[in-house]
Write a protein that holds these residues in place. Structure first.
Motif, short mmCIF file in Angstrom:
data_model
loop_
_atom_site.label_atom_id
_atom_site.label_comp_id
_atom_site.label_asym_id
_atom_site.label_seq_id
_atom_site.Cartn_x
_atom_site.Cartn_y
_atom_site.Cartn_z
N GLY A 33 -11.66 0.78 1.89
CA GLY A 33 -10.73 -0.07 1.15
C GLY A 33 -11.30 -0.56 -0.17
O GLY A 33 -10.71 -1.44 -0.79
N ARG A 42 0.85 -1.20 0.00
CA ARG A 42 0.00 0.00 0.00
C ARG A 42 0.89 1.25 0.00
O ARG A 42 2.00 1.23 0.53
CB ARG A 42 -0.91 -0.03 1.23
CG ARG A 42 -1.67 -1.37 1.35
CD ARG A 42 -2.68 -1.38 2.47
NE ARG A 42 -2.08 -1.08 3.75
CZ ARG A 42 -2.79 -0.85 4.86
NH1 ARG A 42 -4.11 -0.91 4.82
NH2 ARG A 42 -2.19 -0.57 5.98
N HIS A 50 -8.11 2.77 3.00
CA HIS A 50 -8.42 1.66 3.90
C HIS A 50 -8.94 2.19 5.23
O HIS A 50 -8.69 3.35 5.58
CB HIS A 50 -7.18 0.79 4.11
CG HIS A 50 -6.83 -0.02 2.89
ND1 HIS A 50 -7.46 -1.20 2.59
CD2 HIS A 50 -5.94 0.20 1.88
CE1 HIS A 50 -6.96 -1.69 1.46
NE2 HIS A 50 -6.04 -0.86 1.00
N ARG A 90 -13.78 5.35 3.93
CA ARG A 90 -12.57 4.59 4.26
C ARG A 90 -12.91 3.11 4.32
O ARG A 90 -12.85 2.50 5.39
CB ARG A 90 -12.05 5.03 5.62
CG ARG A 90 -11.46 6.42 5.66
CD ARG A 90 -10.90 6.67 7.03
NE ARG A 90 -10.02 7.83 7.04
CZ ARG A 90 -9.06 8.02 7.93
NH1 ARG A 90 -8.86 7.14 8.91
NH2 ARG A 90 -8.30 9.08 7.88
#
Lengths: 558, 558
Positions: A386, A360, A429, A384
């Protein structure tokens, strides 16, 4: 307090150029730049840079003039990062892998006054100069001879002089030219866009000063590292480390060309502690054959950025013993501005999970102000989760001043809402770490589903026989588009590695709609001059194959 | 390139406040602030600071209002460094050792709107508030209760609330107030001048952001250090490390009062890796008796600054096992801006020689633009001969905006020539390292020779029986002035340590004109609230002794 603000003592412009003067005082007798048996000390490097600046001024170079360099990672390339702006000029680092036509376009667009060129690149430069339009003043040419290389073209009569002779004319006590404002330009770097025309990214003294310090803090670079120049300095100014190394008094080990064996030799012989490279080079180092790869005598820290590294490559690099930090930067940000800051608790996870987390792009560096992922239509932050994709946007002091002579491109990238729009698509994420899913144009839309080609590639890299993989859209009569994978195999990959096998293998590891419907084996994938896989070429190939039909999977060997 | 410059994406104001938001993402579950059995994580600290900012705004605190803290190094003191400016207010850290009269002067001068106060300091604050002139609006009082301390005064009815109750009213999702400009004030620190009236030093967001990063790079602070708060945070904002620790995700170990035994205990129990302190505390740690001093379980790095440390103290601290970095800073520079950057080649020198080199203040930090030593009359740089004295001048981004409501003092310190005049006198060594010889007023002029009192003290500290030494001018009928030494002896110093013996010992180690003509033994030397020896008190004592006469040496026991 309204009356208090900038004053004569605190408003002296921020500039990275002062780092060198300090290095000459603190690290005067320590090695600064090493290239074969040439070893300079920091006090020598300081004086050589002052000589360069002084000589350029004597040649009539003045504030804001552009001076280009067409050089591999040799000592002169390092010196140019200080010496050229110390004359007041703007440093234009030209990608050494460009063809004459493109070099000609850049020299014309930048209005370059002088070029420092490597003998090996003289033919390209000569052709580029010939391609300049009639009447365009040609830049003067200074050849940087390299006594360590045999069979290089000799300096032609048309060259103004050689680099060492130029330095001899310079004054080692020269009072270097400070910027009048910290917003004055210091570098001009043309992006090697895979599709569009090159754009000239301009950075100022303030931005480079800040990003150089930020990069040192982000990577926890200690004093006196030994830094190997695997990353071309022409590539976004070596992610600011030419200036950063002067801050910490590092030893810059120069490297004309990247070769896995040579890198492993230098790590052993020179005591290398740090290096930067694109994932493609990381892959090369991690997958080097047994005899080429050597045991690492100590922990070697690698920062990789430039394109999303597949988790499998990170995994292999760590297995070899490298300590890899994964970051994200663009020419427009000067250096790495996102980094996958490591959490101690992740150490306890299995290696494959660690690699997945490390793949990431992570969080903003401490020096950056903000990063977000926004919905292209609403401009609002994506959840958030992902999963929801949006465009990565950034703001902070190291964001480019804009594109040289291209107000339209500048306004398209840097918008009134205060964000730099990166053109990269990603997800946020739940833990606040972001991950790139694709360049906007690389998203494959299949039956209304957005497919991240990077995500598919990331899985393919995990296949034991796969060396490199790139996934693009192929037209499909029913789905609109389907993923088409171009794959190069490792030497000695078993004969059982067929398209059908790779597809079956993929089917076990990703949702059905994401599985490549086409797998094309290639000897090597086409790359840009900076080592990025040329997706535009592959997209063209995929298009030429014609549309896939429902239920048909194809494969071909090229 | 004329048209390119600041734009909406790169001109967002620099501020250290964003460090905390990032720390909450990267180091969310890691310890941030530790105090006895209280352990906060970075995500908790972030939310507590947002609560504080939000609660302050709810109380009517607005941009540029001053909020004062009268606190030891407890968690609330750390939180105030983020939470107060996150409300838009300016943080005013008040020295906890000041008397009520001085506190009253500061509250009045700053126009403070609210005070966070430790219960132990309530009596001083109460008296200070009573001393405010009639009609001056009294700041509201919030008491920071400390469950770990017994026998503290209880919160009086006049207090607005307690700190924890205040936080409960705040919003942990508060959108913190960004500065409108990076030149906006963030802190106001009154200098504890030994002679003159306190002056309010103002720093801006830009200066603090830069000096916080600069300090991390200068000291090569790695990720996740464990930092012990021996240095009072009220002392020049703990040299910027409250903000710096958020950058690297350090653990802040709080300490209400400095006691050598407690420091050694915490080093062992908490795994302390870094601490800062003035030379007087370094001396205390280095000279702690056998039972109090404990073996260091690992390398502990100490940064010392604030006054010139005698070489003998550095020598002893290194002998105990500390890795000492010596720096120089002033309230006016926000943090350390000169540091005695260590050269590898010095490792090979004898320990005493190493200590002598390390006692120099050194070179500018990478973030600072320039430092010089200039002749007071001509304004020109003094020669690099290690002998010619001049005033130390500095310029760089972290230099104060100026003194609050004191244009005259601002203009006297920050001159049109672009330098901050420090008032410190020093020499420049041939290797480019500078060394402080004295505060301007501390130079003793004897028979036309300038004598640095620091230089004489430095020798006296080498005497085996000497604990502390301070040298001032005593009037002399013939020479004008002669050096007069005030000395405290170590416990168990031999009876043979007389004034005559110290003078004879000195005579072997310095030129005759520098040898103290008077040696006065004292139990302990008088100190300011920040631990600096009060030379003004000693100067007065020396004056009251009356002039020495030619050839006469004096001594007295007080």
């Amino acid at each position: 307090m309204e009356k208090l603000g900038a004053n004569p003592a605190n408003s002296i412009p921020l500039t990275p150029l002062g780092f060198l003067e300090r290095a000459a005082t603190v690290y005067g007798d320590c090695p600064s730049v090493v290239y074969h048996d040439t070893v300079f000390t920091w006090s020598q490097t300081f004086r050589r840079c002052l000589r360069l600046a002084s000589a350029l001024v004597s040649l009539g170079i003045s504030r804001r003039d552009v001076v280009s360099v067409l050089l591999p990672n040799v000592p002169a390339m390092y010196e140019a990062h200080f010496g050229v702006p110390m004359s007041g000029a703007v440093l234009n680092s030209v990608n050494t892998r460009l063809d004459a036509r493109t070099v000609s376009v850049l020299l014309r667009h930048s209005g370059s006054k002088l070029v420092l060129v490597d003998p090996a690149l003289l033919p390209v430069l000569d052709d580029a100069l010939r391609l300049l339009p009639t009447g365009h003043p040609a830049p003067r040419v200074v050849v940087v001879e390299d006594p360590h290389e045999k069979e290089l073209p000799s300096t032609p009569a048309t060259a103004l002089t050689t680099y060492e002779r130029l330095l001899e004319t310079g004054d080692p006590e020269f009072a270097w030219v400070r910027p009048e404002s910290e917003w004055d330009p210091i570098v001009l770097n043309y992006t090697s866009g895979t599709t569009s025309a090159p754009k000239g990214v301009v950075h100022c003294h303030r931005g480079i000063y800040l990003v150089a310090l930020d990069s040192l803090v982000t990577w926890s670079v200690p004093e006196r590292p030994t830094y190997l120049w695997t990353l071309p300095m022409f590539h976004s100014n070596g992610w600011s480390f030419p200036w950063g190394m002067a801050v910490v008094g590092g030893t810059n080990v120069c490297l004309r060309r990247v070769d896995a064996g040579e890198v492993y030799n230098l790590i052993a012989e020179r005591g290398v502690t740090h290096l930067c490279c694109a994932p493609v080079v990381l892959n090369m180092l991690a997958n080097a054959p047994e005899g080429v790869r050597k045991p690492l005598p100590r922990k070697v820290r690698i920062m990789t950025a430039g394109s999303p590294p597949p988790a499998a490559v990170l995994y292999r690099a760590e297995a070899v013993g490298f300590d890899v930090t994964h970051g994200f930067g663009m020419t427009e940000t000067g250096a790495v501005v996102l980094s996958c800051a490591w959490k101690g608790e992740w150490d306890r996870l299995p290696a494959s999970e660690r690699a997945r987390l490390k793949a990431r792009q992570g969080v903003r560096t401490p020096g950056m102000a903000e990063v977000d992922i926004v919905d292209g239509e609403t401009g609002r932050s994506v959840p958030r989760d992902g999963a929801t994709m949006g465009e990565i946007v950034l703001r902070g002091a190291c964001v480019t001043l804009g594109y040289y002579k291209d107000g339209e491109a500048t306004r398209a990238a840097i918008r009134e809402d205060g964000w730099l729009y990166t053109g990269d698509v990603g997800v946020m994420h739940p833990d606040g770490y972001l991950e790139i899913r694709d360049r906007s144009k690389d998203v494959i839309i299949s039956g209304g589903e957005n497919i991240s080609s990077v995500e598919v590639e990331s899985v393919l890299y995990g296949h034991p026989a796969v060396n490199e993989a790139a996934v693009v859209a192929r037209p499909d009569e029913f789905w609109g588009e389907t993923p088409c994978a171009f794959v190069s195999l490792k030497d000695g990959a078993p004969a059982t590695t067929t398209a059908a096998e790779v597809i079956a293998w993929s089917r076990e590891r990703m949702p059905g709609y994401m599985v490549p419907k086409t797998v094309v084996f290639q000897g090597e994938l086409p790359k840009t001059s900076t080592g990025k896989i040329q997706k535009n070429v592959l997209r063209k190939l995929a298009k030429e194959m014609g549309p896939t039909r429902r239920g048909v999977v194809g494969s071909s060997k090229m």
